[in-house]
Enzyme design. Structure first.
Site, PDB file in Angstrom:
ATOM      1  N   THR A  41       0.817  -1.215   0.000  1.00  0.00           N
ATOM      2  CA  THR A  41       0.000   0.000   0.000  1.00  0.00           C
ATOM      3  C   THR A  41       0.846   1.257   0.000  1.00  0.00           C
ATOM      4  OG1 THR A  41      -1.845  -1.111   1.119  1.00  0.00           O
ATOM      5  CG2 THR A  41      -1.758   1.278   1.284  1.00  0.00           C
ATOM      6  N   CYS A  42       1.859   1.336   0.838  1.00  0.00           N
ATOM      7  CA  CYS A  42       2.623   2.569   0.986  1.00  0.00           C
ATOM      8  C   CYS A  42       3.292   2.975  -0.324  1.00  0.00           C
ATOM      9  CB  CYS A  42       3.671   2.410   2.088  1.00  0.00           C
ATOM     10  SG  CYS A  42       4.601   3.936   2.377  1.00  0.00           S
ATOM     11  N   CYS A  47       1.192   6.113   0.817  1.00  0.00           N
ATOM     12  CA  CYS A  47       1.964   7.269   1.251  1.00  0.00           C
ATOM     13  C   CYS A  47       2.882   7.858   0.187  1.00  0.00           C
ATOM     14  CB  CYS A  47       2.762   6.940   2.511  1.00  0.00           C
ATOM     15  SG  CYS A  47       3.088   5.229   2.844  1.00  0.00           S
ATOM     16  N   LYS A  50       0.782   9.510  -2.731  1.00  0.00           N
ATOM     17  CA  LYS A  50       0.001  10.582  -2.106  1.00  0.00           C
ATOM     18  C   LYS A  50       0.887  11.771  -1.764  1.00  0.00           C
ATOM     19  CE  LYS A  50      -0.973   9.948   2.083  1.00  0.00           C
ATOM     20  NZ  LYS A  50      -1.483   9.237   3.276  1.00  0.00           N
ATOM     21  N   TYR A 176      -7.419  10.960   8.181  1.00  0.00           N
ATOM     22  CA  TYR A 176      -6.252  11.591   7.568  1.00  0.00           C
ATOM     23  C   TYR A 176      -6.233  11.426   6.054  1.00  0.00           C
ATOM     24  CZ  TYR A 176      -3.807   7.077   7.173  1.00  0.00           C
ATOM     25  OH  TYR A 176      -3.430   5.799   6.827  1.00  0.00           O
ATOM     26  N   GLU A 180      -6.240  14.642   3.629  1.00  0.00           N
ATOM     27  CA  GLU A 180      -5.108  14.846   2.723  1.00  0.00           C
ATOM     28  C   GLU A 180      -5.574  15.021   1.277  1.00  0.00           C
ATOM     29  OE1 GLU A 180      -1.570  12.511   5.162  1.00  0.00           O
ATOM     30  OE2 GLU A 180      -2.840  11.387   3.767  1.00  0.00           O
ATOM     31  N   ARG A 197     -19.135  12.540   9.288  1.00  0.00           N
ATOM     32  CA  ARG A 197     -20.237  12.120  10.164  1.00  0.00           C
ATOM     33  C   ARG A 197     -20.242  12.898  11.484  1.00  0.00           C
ATOM     34  NH1 ARG A 197     -23.445   7.496  10.831  1.00  0.00           N
ATOM     35  NH2 ARG A 197     -22.465   6.538   9.016  1.00  0.00           N
ATOM     36  N   HIS A 439      17.386  30.611  15.631  1.00  0.00           N
ATOM     37  CA  HIS A 439      16.588  31.758  15.194  1.00  0.00           C
ATOM     38  C   HIS A 439      17.090  32.302  13.871  1.00  0.00           C
ATOM     39  CE1 HIS A 439      13.998  35.241  15.799  1.00  0.00           C
ATOM     40  NE2 HIS A 439      15.013  36.003  15.413  1.00  0.00           N
ATOM     41  N   GLU A 444      11.972  26.806  16.677  1.00  0.00           N
ATOM     42  CA  GLU A 444      12.480  27.338  17.943  1.00  0.00           C
ATOM     43  C   GLU A 444      11.373  27.514  18.972  1.00  0.00           C
ATOM     44  OE1 GLU A 444      13.780  31.534  18.071  1.00  0.00           O
ATOM     45  OE2 GLU A 444      12.965  31.712  16.030  1.00  0.00           O
TER      46      GLU A 444
END
Length: 450
Positions: A41-42, A47, A50, A176, A180, A197, A439, A444
């Site tokens: 699947t991945c 993933c 996607k 998710y 997505e 729902r 920074h 941060e």
């Protein structure tokens, strides 16, 4: 008894591939069975493709943002068919790579669907195979609701193969995957109606995260229909009409090409004939112990088919831990606590550890302290976009230990991966505070929250 193989792995997805190669590296004679493309699947339909679609969709914003930094305005064009073609090419390339890795590891690849004949015997087409040990790693499949007209809907499996970009897409589900794809299609210029729902998207995530992302999605123009269900679907001349039920929903909406169902996934055990193997099941999943061992001592299962933590890195580690334990004489269970995860929504979500709700349930409200920061990131100071970052730390008062970290914003997944190391090491809020800030950066804020 003599067997054909030391190990038969059923399923060449992330967990199965990891286990097969690791076991072979210890000298085991291994075969892996797969009825579809190698990669699971991945790699093939999850993933990887996607995330490529997410990257593609983000360019739509960048053209506009660039004007705030002095770049001239442009009128970009987008070609769905070209994107689908190159994503498919990349998926095929990765699948072939995985086949090559199996060959290099001396793991035999057997094409076809596996079905148990008895606890040590598996049938694949006209081949009967026996093994001393068997690992089931068949993953999961999308759930389809039992409503009239569901045959007109797509799942995430088919979404990558659409022949054209839809003008209006309906997405059923607020998990998710649905969130997505809503972001992808919306950014690429399709109208998106997402039907949920419940009151909110992303059930199971921290409440602040859910509220923040939901608000941003609405601000981005997604038509979010909460507390709404689809009662039936019908094909019409205009496309597919969805008949809805909900206090704030219209009676119907009609989309031109695509209804994507993303209400969840279930363990993929169809056709395995697990009853013939004597493998115990519960709520559709294979029951395993902490060592991924089933009710049959020589049969193991890893990944989504066990319905523990359904994430690719977890399946990989479970597969490797199985091989280390059984073939490498290095026994180790997998730690399923404090696993970082991300939702590649727009805006992006990343989280590790306990949510505020879960922390209060475990430690009590009086012993949980919450730190929050919401701000416009520096990048958007010149773009004119109304984008906000949310960052949050959940801390146990008594020990000062950081129990959870949550973020919504650009690069959230990249940032949370490093934070996960600290949380897994037991870092305290003081440890975070004593870390010098980098920074100017968004990250941060995790070490400057007060």
């Amino acid at each position: 008894m003599t067997y054909d193989y030391d190990l038969l792995v059923i399923g060449a997805g992330s967990g199965g591939l990891a286990a097969a190669k690791r076991a072979a590296s210890y000298g085991a004679q291994v075969a892996i069975i797969e009825s579809e493309q190698v990669g699971g699947t991945c790699v093939v339909r999850g993933c990887v493709p996607k995330k490529l679609l997410v990257y593609a969709s983000q360019f739509a914003h960048m053209y506009h943002y660039a004007e705030g930094y002095g770049w001239g305005a442009v009128q970009p064009s987008f070609n769905w068919n070209r994107l689908a073609e190159i994503v498919d090419q990349e998926v095929n390339r990765l699948s072939q790579l995985h086949e090559g890795f199996l060959d290099k590891a001396k793991v035999e690849l057997i094409r076809g669907a596996a079905a148990f004949q008895d606890p040590h015997t598996v049938q694949v087409g006209d081949r009967t195979l026996t093994a001393e040990r068997i690992l089931i790693a068949t993953g999961s499949e999308a759930i389809l609701p039992d409503i009239p007209g569901i045959e007109h809907a797509l799942t995430s499996r088919e979404a990558f193969k659409l022949p054209r970009q839809p003008k209006h897409v309906a997405i059923i589900g607020g998990g998710y995957i649905g969130v997505e794809f809503a972001g992808v299609f919306n950014s690429l210029g399709s109208k998106v109606s997402e039907i949920v729902r419940g009151e909110k998207i992303l059930r199971g995530f921290d409440e602040d995260i859910r509220d923040h992302v939901q608000g941003a999605m609405v601000d981005h123009g997604i038509n979010l229909l909460t507390q709404t269900v689809v009662e039936r679907m019908e094909q019409t001349e205009e496309g597919t009409t969805l008949f809805l039920k909900g206090d704030n929903a219209p009676e119907t909406i009609t989309v031109d090409a695509a209804v994507l169902v993303a209400i969840g996934r279930a363990p993929n055990t169809a056709g395995l004939q697990l009853d013939k193997a004597g493998v115990e099941m519960k709520d559709g999943a294979i029951v395993v112990d902490e060592w991924s061992q089933t009710s049959q001592s020589h049969i193991y299962a890893v990944g989504d088919v066990t319905d523990r933590v359904n994430l690719t890195p977890v399946a990989i580690d479970e597969g490797r831990a199985f091989a280390d334990t059984v073939f490498g004489n290095q026994p180790r269970p997998v730690n399923h606590a404090n696993i970082a995860t991300a939702v590649f929504s727009q805006p992006e979500v990343a989280t590790v550890g306990l949510s505020e709700t879960d922390a209060i349930a475990e430690f009590g409200k009086a012993d949980v302290k919450v730190y929050r920061a919401r701000f416009k990131p520096m990048f958007h100071s010149l773009t004119g976009a109304n984008e906000r970052v949310l960052m949050k730390l959940i801390v146990e008062r008594q020990s000062d230990r950081v129990l959870g970290a949550h973020m919504v914003g650009k690069d959230a997944a990249e940032i949370i991966q490093a934070v996960a190391i600290a949380i897994n090491m037991g870092a305290t809020k003081r440890d975070f505070d004593n870390t010098m800030a980098l920074h100017p950066s968004t990250a941060e804020e995790f070490v400057t929250m007060r």
